[in-house]
Design a protein around this motif. Sequence first.
Motif, short mmCIF file in Angstrom:
data_model
loop_
_atom_site.label_atom_id
_atom_site.label_comp_id
_atom_site.label_asym_id
_atom_site.label_seq_id
_atom_site.Cartn_x
_atom_site.Cartn_y
_atom_site.Cartn_z
N UNK A 1 57.96 82.08 8.36
CA UNK A 1 59.01 82.22 7.91
C UNK A 1 59.79 83.24 7.28
N UNK A 2 58.93 83.82 6.42
CA UNK A 2 59.21 84.76 5.55
C UNK A 2 59.39 86.34 6.54
N UNK A 3 58.63 86.30 7.48
CA UNK A 3 58.66 87.39 8.27
C UNK A 3 59.74 87.52 9.64
N UNK B 1 52.95 72.97 7.43
CA UNK B 1 54.09 73.41 6.57
C UNK B 1 53.67 74.90 6.07
N UNK B 2 52.48 75.10 5.61
CA UNK B 2 52.20 76.31 4.93
C UNK B 2 52.18 77.50 6.20
N UNK B 3 51.58 77.01 7.15
CA UNK B 3 51.69 78.13 8.32
C UNK B 3 53.07 78.67 8.82
N UNK B 4 53.72 77.57 8.73
CA UNK B 4 55.34 77.95 8.98
C UNK B 4 55.92 78.62 7.84
N UNK B 5 55.67 78.20 6.51
CA UNK B 5 56.44 78.95 5.65
C UNK B 5 55.97 80.57 5.63
N UNK C 1 65.40 76.78 11.98
CA UNK C 1 66.87 76.82 11.91
C UNK C 1 67.46 77.17 10.34
N UNK C 2 68.15 78.03 10.22
CA UNK C 2 68.56 78.51 8.84
C UNK C 2 69.89 78.58 8.72
N UNK C 3 70.41 78.36 7.44
CA UNK C 3 71.64 78.67 7.25
C UNK C 3 71.94 79.40 5.81
N UNK D 1 62.83 88.33 3.90
CA UNK D 1 62.30 87.07 3.78
C UNK D 1 63.03 85.82 3.61
N UNK D 2 64.35 85.91 3.94
CA UNK D 2 64.92 84.80 4.29
C UNK D 2 65.30 84.24 2.81
N UNK D 3 65.49 85.03 1.57
CA UNK D 3 65.48 84.44 0.36
C UNK D 3 66.99 83.94 0.17
N UNK D 4 67.88 84.44 0.96
CA UNK D 4 69.32 83.92 1.00
C UNK D 4 69.68 82.70 1.96
N UNK D 5 68.80 82.36 2.71
CA UNK D 5 68.67 81.14 3.49
C UNK D 5 68.14 80.07 3.21
#
Length: 502
Positions: A102-104, A95-99, A136-138, A109-113
Amino acid sequence: MAIRRRRMLGLMLSDRAVTVAELRLGSDRPSLQSVTRLAFDDRLSWNDPAAIGAALAQHLAEADVKTRHATLGLPAAWLLTRSLMVPPAKGEVLRQIVATKAERAFAGGGKELAIDYVAAEAGRRGAMAEQSVLLIAAQRERVTAARTMAESAGLRVDAVTATAAVLAMMHRDQPRETSRRALTLMLSEDAHELAVHTGSTLETIRPLRKVPATTQGDPGTLIADQIRQLRVLAGSPADDVNDDAGPNSLLLWDGIGLSASGRDAIAHEAGASDIDDGNIDHWVHANGSLAALSEQTAVGRYAGAIALAAVGLERPDAVIDWLHPRLAAPKRQRIGKQSQIAIAFASIVLILALAVGLHYRATANEVAFLETQLSAMSDDLATARVVVDRVALAEGWFADRPSALRCLQGVTEAFGDEPGVWATEVALQENMSGSVVGAADDGQRVLEVRDRMQASPLFGNVALIYMREAGRAGSGELGWAIAFEFQPNAAAVSQPQKASAE
């Protein structure tokens, strides 16, 4: 998503409609209760999700849908996907690696996702090889709008996921060769979506341009062209799949009614030797819910909603859920598991002790109140006991009184209230035969006494023995005697009837 529901709604969302399926948990598999679809008119749009919710509430009421818990599925057109390669890990480390990655992976940084992920099946590449992860982001506002819509319709949202991902997960649960790439293609009147996965690993989900019903040409050919373009742009979806594994597996949910040539074109561009039509029978009991529709087209049209409801009932861990994403940091537990168990046990004991104490206190207060009332009523109770004793004594005498008294009462009642006749002697033998002797000023009065005794159920065989002049000559006084048989059984029956009449 820990609590398992007995009933669930699956809501497949699209730009211009909400498709609904209702499932009820069964013994071996869920039972399909109903399907329905709310198509938006010109007044409804996702700019006002509350209005869509109000229209959906009315639509569900008209369709007699009473289930309140729902799983929402967003269309692929609302989603963004990114494929990552990460070191072999699992649990919190993964989870920490993916997190971090995911920011990059997304702009800003995916703040709105709202972002969730699915990881590749363990063991496919070897213990030390990197593993693939699909993000997968929305847009958060899309997730919020979906929840607002459902809550405005009076529903409780258990999960917000991706319809295409759920259909792909259902596809992978079917018995197939895990080494073959599988494509799940959903074609409904609201959206066209494609999901690609190998075994248990979801590789990508893509929206396809919806082919309008008025479009010239074969819809299947147009959809095949889009699949060919996706293959050219994206390349091979999974480079690690063995090229000798054979053709791809294609599962088609056809809700638009493709022609045979269109199906062949899609199979060719998907790299599949043939097409398998989607079948919901291994998910649910249809119970004739789709019988009124074109069966195969109806299955394709409502497959996404049915899959969402089925996932909501089963609650598998592999489902994308932006309400409970895997990227969210787990809540820190400062107390160990054994300590938690001890605290829970102590809490239960404390609650039980508190309940017993409160019950004892309430009972003691009630006893004290009753004792106070009893003390205040002591004088009234003493008076009441005297009255009860007197009534009981009188009642016993009345119930057990001799028959002779009732006989005398009957004779007395026969004399009436008019003067001029009286009795001087009444005799009653053990065999209940008796006589009454008396005097009178007028013979008519004697006859009236006789008639009353004859009319009474207390007496039988009433007869006038004699009626003659008595006393001094010329006094006008008559002596008389009447014989009778007293009927004690009639006396016992006549008394309640008289009391009732009174």
